[in-house]
Design an enzyme around this catalytic site. Structure first.
Site, PDB file in Angstrom:
ATOM      1  N   HIS A   1      -2.673  -4.069   2.488  1.00 16.66           N
ATOM      2  CA  HIS A   1      -3.962  -4.220   2.923  1.00 16.66           C
ATOM      3  C   HIS A   1      -3.730  -4.019   4.314  1.00 16.66           C
ATOM      4  O   HIS A   1      -5.403  -3.498   4.851  1.00 16.66           O
ATOM      5  CB  HIS A   1      -5.287  -4.920   2.348  1.00 16.66           C
TER       6      HIS A   1
ATOM      7  N   HIS B   1      -3.962  -8.492  -3.136  1.00 21.79           N
ATOM      8  CA  HIS B   1      -3.993  -7.312  -2.415  1.00 21.79           C
ATOM      9  C   HIS B   1      -4.481  -7.571  -1.347  1.00 21.79           C
ATOM     10  O   HIS B   1      -4.313  -6.763   0.354  1.00 21.79           O
ATOM     11  CB  HIS B   1      -5.399  -5.995  -3.029  1.00 21.79           C
TER      12      HIS B   1
ATOM     13  N   ASP C   1      -4.107  -0.223  -3.840  1.00 25.99           N
ATOM     14  CA  ASP C   1      -4.310   1.152  -2.302  1.00 25.99           C
ATOM     15  C   ASP C   1      -3.488   2.318  -3.002  1.00 25.99           C
ATOM     16  O   ASP C   1      -2.322   2.647  -2.300  1.00 25.99           O
ATOM     17  CB  ASP C   1      -3.609   0.595  -0.971  1.00 25.99           C
TER      18      ASP C   1
ATOM     19  N   ASP D   1      -6.042   7.892  -1.720  1.00 25.84           N
ATOM     20  CA  ASP D   1      -6.896   7.874  -0.431  1.00 25.84           C
ATOM     21  C   ASP D   1      -5.563   7.925   0.649  1.00 25.84           C
ATOM     22  O   ASP D   1      -4.602   7.362   0.839  1.00 25.84           O
ATOM     23  CB  ASP D   1      -7.718   6.688  -0.201  1.00 25.84           C
ATOM     24  N   ARG D   2      -6.061   8.691   1.920  1.00 26.87           N
ATOM     25  CA  ARG D   2      -5.512   8.887   3.167  1.00 26.87           C
ATOM     26  C   ARG D   2      -4.234   9.763   2.797  1.00 26.87           C
ATOM     27  O   ARG D   2      -4.386  10.542   3.268  1.00 26.87           O
ATOM     28  CB  ARG D   2      -5.374   7.634   3.490  1.00 26.87           C
TER      29      ARG D   2
ATOM     30  N   ASP E   1       0.697  -1.277  -0.463  1.00 29.18           N
ATOM     31  CA  ASP E   1       0.082  -0.232  -0.179  1.00 29.18           C
ATOM     32  C   ASP E   1       0.644   1.125  -0.014  1.00 29.18           C
ATOM     33  O   ASP E   1       2.481   1.666   1.090  1.00 29.18           O
ATOM     34  CB  ASP E   1      -0.840   0.129   1.177  1.00 29.18           C
TER      35      ASP E   1
ATOM     36  N   ARG F   1     -13.275  -4.872  10.071  1.00 25.90           N
ATOM     37  CA  ARG F   1     -13.029  -4.003   8.630  1.00 25.90           C
ATOM     38  C   ARG F   1     -14.910  -4.338   8.662  1.00 25.90           C
ATOM     39  O   ARG F   1     -15.065  -2.584   8.333  1.00 25.90           O
ATOM     40  CB  ARG F   1     -12.630  -4.551   7.729  1.00 25.90           C
TER      41      ARG F   1
ATOM     42  N   HIS G   1      -1.214   4.468  -0.323  1.00 28.98           N
ATOM     43  CA  HIS G   1      -2.246   4.956  -0.005  1.00 28.98           C
ATOM     44  C   HIS G   1      -1.550   6.836  -0.278  1.00 28.98           C
ATOM     45  O   HIS G   1      -1.190   7.524   1.016  1.00 28.98           O
ATOM     46  CB  HIS G   1      -2.669   5.223   1.690  1.00 28.98           C
TER      47      HIS G   1
ATOM     48  N   ASN H   1      -8.419  -2.479  -2.752  1.00 30.92           N
ATOM     49  CA  ASN H   1     -10.256  -2.408  -2.386  1.00 30.92           C
ATOM     50  C   ASN H   1     -10.245  -0.104  -2.376  1.00 30.92           C
ATOM     51  O   ASN H   1     -11.119  -0.205  -2.822  1.00 30.92           O
ATOM     52  CB  ASN H   1     -10.482  -2.277  -0.496  1.00 30.92           C
ATOM     53  N   HIS H   2      -9.247   0.180  -2.236  1.00 33.14           N
ATOM     54  CA  HIS H   2      -9.445   2.240  -2.349  1.00 33.14           C
ATOM     55  C   HIS H   2      -9.889   2.081  -4.370  1.00 33.14           C
ATOM     56  O   HIS H   2      -9.923   3.639  -4.470  1.00 33.14           O
ATOM     57  CB  HIS H   2      -8.695   2.587  -2.107  1.00 33.14           C
TER      58      HIS H   2
END
Length: 887
Positions: A788, A709, A624, A627-628, A590, A760, A592, A656-657
């Site tokens: 992940h 992922h 991923d 995001d973030r 990831d 989650r 991000h 998943n993002h």
């Protein structure tokens, strides 16, 4: 609607059958009460807590006096078990709050806090009463709060913001309608209310409004009645900035109807608004009775889709049972997972005792809820009587014989330390549940059809054909680590670290030469007459001296983003769903949006360029990308440009993002708008998400290492199942296989086998080491590499080394203080972890840090408020165990 398929209409509500042992356990008819959702604990599944309200009315049609008067105010507490659909009256120990109605309530962890209201003796005090539910021992506790507070009031709103601040707004103190706002920090003792002075567009004075806190920290105030008695249709968001300043913002969109005494609750980014009253006590009718404010898209929706003008009546004479069912006011609502629950209320001069439910999905009653399959099941073990909450409108629950998605049946299992994880990851749980709900509705084959047939061995033989004489996969006994203290010129400042004593020796430095001399491998370079991707690479691929733009403005416009996405999309369309790669390969976890970390990894361990190491090693990224973090745009555009430049050597798979439903909530959409302008930003965000639907979903390295992922979850037993997934594919149109592939996690440690519920969100699972061993054996694989989850050392072994979790972003969300890592899979299939530590704070000024903080950006403000998914295998930061924030 066709151009924005993610704007799902408002749902349809139905009645839900519930059970109880005695009449005293049933809440009975009531209004002006509260309904609060409480997450599952180690000993109990998720539940709803109903408190207070009015259980009788005086006057009405049988009375000579005009109007009605509420009576029978109570302080009874009833608990609804979501798994068993059973109501139970509870009698907590300790001094209870006085009987009250029109009060406010909020969940704080596994506790519920109540404040204010009005009762037989007049206004209730502004004391905070906490209902503690530890180990199923219920107890009332009155919080000691210092200084001045909001004071006695009723018809106000309260919720927990950013999992920390109790925020109370508006109401009536018996003298006037109020517009003030207050906050109490639940992590700071001694507890004290602080009166807020928010900036921005302040809402007018109001009472009987509703409010709900979005999981990322946005407190949304909706509707209400002003001092003249007129219903209001506006909505305002309240957000705390990084510097502690609060600000009101008027929500966009056109509300279907003004209203007060209604109910509203968030599911993900969608505020579900139901019922309510108009001037004179007349109920909101027609399509306006059921509405959704989609805060990610900034629009209001009803059951027909986008709302462009207020409509306070049906506009037709057709009898519509679901809309008639929602013609009520003074009811209460709560949400768990993807479900919205509503209890009771007032319809004319009739108190209601029905229990309603809806799903946050474009597919209504056909959806199998991940929250509780028992709510679809007719079987109840209790021999006691049950009560069917049906009404004269003829609305019945959905069919009881629908097929169910297989689950671990683990909501009742012992989850040990999962409680802390669940609370810290509330935001992602809601988003995950929404996606899972849509997946369930689309899964037309029965669950059994997803299992692997007996000819699985033949599949596995095909995957590993000719590889029996090749080298086995093994993890190198040492990892390569960049010294944490080394800033600036890091040449030679690296160390080797024994994996067996990794944590104990994490500060020892041993200089070494980290250059690996692999034989040259063929690579191809994509020609591009436009040269856009070359411009991007030239601008962004600067491992040693990349600096973020001073004004945060992104250097590409929407037209260039479209051109880039189209060129990359053409390549992804030609690729297999499961990529077949040859070693050596450099694998990234990831990112991000932490572009500075990507540059540091490129700087320390080589970068994809003819001047770097692309001539002899491939690059694989496990998803991923957005995001973030602060620089999702730089991250995804550079990786796409590198894919265009080196299509056979740079590989991207989906995380998943990489889905609109998720990255609308966790920063990417906001970053696009903030840095490209609203029009260009939304267009670019939409185009990126269209591209994400074409991304490959997994990769095989030398037919012995599978990279994905998330994980194998409950449904993936063969590589062929992944290969059969057809792209382009959206999350909600996908299958259980896609959800497991992108969302599932390993269990807490090697001692926890089988399938367990995932913190989650409902419907998601964790898989044990036995599942990993079985999967590898069936498919003749030797290693699973997945991302992940944030892990402290950047990588973490599981299932006795048969699975490795990889995470490349350091100091995740600015709080985890974790290292980032990549895995280098050599030609001999020796896997070498290579790490970087988080950068220390800048020595002189924030401007010297490549990830410097910019206080005035909305994306960062949301990100700092948004609770990250907890680091795998690590406890949460120590908080005062006596404070509300500890739970």
């Amino acid at each position: 609607m066709s151009s924005k398929p993610w704007l799902y209409p408002a749902p349809t509500y139905r009645t839900l059958e519930t059970y109880w042992d005695t009449d005293d356990d049933a809440p009975g008819p009531r209004c002006a009460h509260t309904l609060t959702a409480v997450a599952a604990t180690k000993t109990h599944g998720p539940r709803l807590i109903l408190f207070g309200g009015t259980t009788a009315i005086e006057g009405g049609a049988a009375s000579s006096a005009p109007g009605i008067r509420l009576a029978g105010v109570t302080n009874s507490v009833h608990s609804y078990d979501v798994l068993t659909r059973k109501w139970t009256r509870i009698r907590p120990a300790g001094e209870p709050p006085s009987p009250r109605a029109a009060h406010a309530a909020a969940a704080v962890g596994t506790m519920v806090v109540f404040q204010g209201g009005i009762g037989p003796a007049g206004h209730s005090t502004d004391d905070l009463y906490v209902l503690v539910m530890t180990n199923d021992k219920f107890k009332w506790h009155r919080m000691v709060v210092q200084g001045q507070g909001p004071g006695p009031r009723y018809g106000h709103v309260m919720d927990l913001v950013a999992q920390r601040y109790l925020v109370s707004v508006s109401g009536n103190d018996g003298k006037r309608v109020l517009s003030d706002s207050w906050a109490l920090d639940t992590a700071q003792k001694p507890y004290a209310w602080a009166k807020l002075s928010p900036e921005g567009d302040r809402p007018s004075a109001r009472m009987y409004a509703t409010a709900s806190a979005r999981s990322d920290g946005m407190f949304l105030l909706c509707g209400g009645r002003d001092a003249s008695g007129a219903p209001l249709s506006d909505a305002y968001g309240l957000l705390m900035h990084r510097n502690g300043q609060w600000e009101w913002t008027l929500a966009p969109g056109v509300s279907p109807s003004p209203r007060y005494e209604h109910a509203a609750v968030f599911v993900g980014a969608r505020l579900h608004v139901t019922g309510g009253a108009l001037r004179g006590g007349r109920a909101v009718e027609g399509e306006g009775a059921i509405a959704v404010l989609d805060t990610a898209a900034g629009v209001w929706l009803d059951r027909n889709g986008l709302v462009t003008s207020s409509r306070t009546s049906k506009g037709q004479n057709d009898y519509d049972p679901p809309l008639e069912l929602m013609r009520r006011c003074r009811h209460a609502a709560a949400s768990l997972g993807v479900r919205i629950y509503i209890y009771g209320g007032l319809k004319g001069d009739i108190l209601l005792d029905d229990f309603l439910v809806a799903e946050n999905s474009s597919f209504q009653s056909e959806v199998n809820s991940p929250v509780s399959t028992s709510e679809k099941s007719p079987s109840v073990t209790s021999p006691r009587a049950f009560h069917a909450n049906t009404t004269s409108f003829g609305v019945s629950p959905s069919s009881d014989n629908e097929s169910e998605i297989p689950s671990s049946s683990g909501l009742s299992m012992d989850k040990n330390s999962m409680e802390k994880l669940r609370q810290a990851s509330a935001a992602e749980a809601e988003a995950a549940s929404a996606v899972w709900q849509a997946v369930q509705s689309q899964s037309s084959p029965p669950p059994e059809e997803t299992s692997v047939s007996d000819d699985n061995s033949q599949i596995a033989e095909t995957l590993s054909d000719g590889s029996d004489t090749e080298a086995d996969v093994r993890l190198h006994p040492r990892a390569v680590v960049v010294a944490k203290e080394a800033v600036g010129n890091l040449s030679g400042m690296v160390r080797q670290l024994s994996l067996d004593q990794f944590e104990n020796e994490s500060r020892r430095m041993i200089p070494m030469n980290n250059d690996l001399s692999y034989p040259n491998k063929k690579f191809t370079r994509q020609k591009s007459p436009q040269g856009l991707h070359k411009k991007i690479i030239s601008t962004l691929l600067r491992p040693r001296n990349w600096k973020p733009p001073a004004n945060r403005k992104f250097f590409l416009d929407s037209y260039e983003v479209g051109e880039l996405c189209y060129a990359a999309e053409q390549i992804f369309m030609q690729e297999q769903t499961v990529l077949q790669l040859k070693a050596p390969v450099k694998v990234f976890g990831d990112l991000h949006g932490q572009f500075g970390d990507l540059m540091r990894l490129f700087d320390e361990y080589g970068f994809p360029s003819a001047a770097g190491d692309i001539t002899y090693i491939d690059y694989l990224f496990l998803g991923d990308y957005v995001d973030r973090g602060q620089h999702s745009l730089e991250t995804i555009t550079l990786l796409l440009a590198l894919k265009i430049e080196y299509p056979d050597n740079v590989h991207l798979i989906r995380g998943n993002h990489e889905a609109a439903d998720i990255n609308a909530l966790f920063g990417f959409r906001i970053e696009c708008i903030e840095r490209m302008g609203e029009s260009d930003g939304i267009w670019a965000w939409t185009r990126f998400n269209q591209l994400f639907n074409y991304l490959p979903l997994a990769a095989l390295i030398e037919k012995k290492i599978i990279c994905m992922h998330g994980g194998i979850g409950r449904s993936i037993n063969s590589v062929e199942q992944i290969e059969k997934l057809e792209r382009p594919i959206t999350m909600d149109a996908g299958s259980i296989i896609l959800m497991d592939l992108l969302w599932s996690d390993p269990t807490e440690n090697d001692g926890v086998e089988g399938l367990r519920p995932n913190a989650r969100g409902p419907g998601l699972v964790t898989f044990g080491p036995d599942r990993v061993t079985d999967f590898c054996k069936r498919n003749k694989l030797q290693l699973i590499i997945r991302a992940h989850e944030c892990v402290m050392d950047g990588f973490e072994r599981f299932a006795q080394g048969q699975l490795i979790t990889l995470f490349s972003a350091t100091n995740y969300c600015g709080t985890a203080n974790n290292a980032g890592a990549i895995l280098v899979v050599g030609r001999g299939l020796v896997v070498v972890p290579k790490l970087i530590h988080p950068l220390p704070p800048p020595l002189q000024s924030p401007e010297t840090s490549p990830e410097r903080v910019i206080d005035d950006t909305w994306m960062q403000e949301l990100n700092i408020q948004r609770p990250p998914t907890p680091t795998r295998g690590r406890p949460q930061p120590d908080l005062d165990r006596n404070s509300l924030a500890y739970i």
